[in-house]
Design a protein around this motif. Sequence first.
Motif, PDB file in Angstrom:
ATOM      1  N   ARG A   2       0.835  -1.199   0.000  1.00 36.03           N
ATOM      2  CA  ARG A   2       0.000   0.000   0.000  1.00 36.03           C
ATOM      3  C   ARG A   2       0.866   1.244   0.000  1.00 36.03           C
ATOM      4  NH1 ARG A   2      -3.817  -1.066   4.996  1.00 36.03           N
ATOM      5  NH2 ARG A   2      -3.068   1.047   5.305  1.00 36.03           N
ATOM      6  N   LEU A   3       0.422   2.237  -0.756  1.00 39.75           N
ATOM      7  CA  LEU A   3       1.178   3.486  -0.841  1.00 39.75           C
ATOM      8  C   LEU A   3       1.249   4.196   0.505  1.00 39.75           C
ATOM      9  CD1 LEU A   3      -0.178   4.818  -4.248  1.00 39.75           C
ATOM     10  CD2 LEU A   3       2.033   3.738  -3.817  1.00 39.75           C
ATOM     11  N   ASP A  31       1.465   2.960   3.397  1.00 41.14           N
ATOM     12  CA  ASP A  31       2.490   2.348   4.240  1.00 41.14           C
ATOM     13  C   ASP A  31       3.890   2.843   3.877  1.00 41.14           C
ATOM     14  OD1 ASP A  31       0.517   0.918   5.514  1.00 41.14           O
ATOM     15  OD2 ASP A  31       0.754  -0.856   4.252  1.00 41.14           O
ATOM     16  N   ARG A  32       4.033   3.384   2.702  1.00 40.83           N
ATOM     17  CA  ARG A  32       5.325   3.908   2.267  1.00 40.83           C
ATOM     18  C   ARG A  32       5.420   5.420   2.454  1.00 40.83           C
ATOM     19  NH1 ARG A  32       6.495   0.590  -3.385  1.00 40.83           N
ATOM     20  NH2 ARG A  32       6.121  -1.494  -2.548  1.00 40.83           N
ATOM     21  N   GLY A  33       4.452   5.966   3.135  1.00 38.22           N
ATOM     22  CA  GLY A  33       4.471   7.390   3.393  1.00 38.22           C
ATOM     23  C   GLY A  33       4.010   8.250   2.246  1.00 38.22           C
ATOM     24  N   ILE A  34       3.337   7.636   1.261  1.00 38.94           N
ATOM     25  CA  ILE A  34       2.832   8.381   0.102  1.00 38.94           C
ATOM     26  C   ILE A  34       1.359   8.707   0.354  1.00 38.94           C
ATOM     27  CG2 ILE A  34       2.406   8.316  -2.384  1.00 38.94           C
ATOM     28  CD1 ILE A  34       4.707   6.278  -2.567  1.00 38.94           C
TER      29      ILE A  34
END
Length: 201
Positions: A1-2, A4-7
């Motif tokens: 998931r985006l 979760d990547r800070g996006i």
Amino acid sequence: RLADRGIPARVVGVDVKDQAMAHHGAVAEAMGWTDRTGFHRAAIADAPLEVAGGRPDVVVALHACDTATDDALAFGVRSGAAVVLAAPCCHHDLQRQLTVPSTPPPYGLLTRHGILRERVGDVLTDALRAHVLRLLGYRVEVMEFVSDEHTPRNVMIRALRADVPAPQAMWDEYDGLLAAWTLQPRLGALLADELEAARRG
């Protein structure tokens, strides 16, 4: 998931069906995504370009029937999306345009039988969609995105905006195919102004 990547991603769905709207909302709530999702009841052709509260980075259309795929591709182009992904479903528009009398020789045998005419229509439709996107400066791939064991509608058009001008040879290919087969692709009609501007350079 985006996320979760800070996006900071936001997903907005567009659909004409009330049942779909209710289902999507329930799924988003169950997954705890209501703050990152939204749904807009409309045909994609009628959705405002800034339906997500800003111009979208990615436009995705999964199995939008017949010319609804063209509407989604046109939406992606007009919104300036960097990535457009479409898995088409049904290709009735060009299939109806394919007749034995209108098929250029010696290709009449490809459209003589109904099931073959449908398959030729599928190929022509998606080939022309991909080419229109290339003419408008996208880098395009047409690929199989899942095994045909899961669905026979497993073709995906992946377009990345590159703002690359199309050489004259590509315009000649497009014009020649439309003239030879007497075709009027829906995406070409939807993006007629954009194509004309790109042709003029």
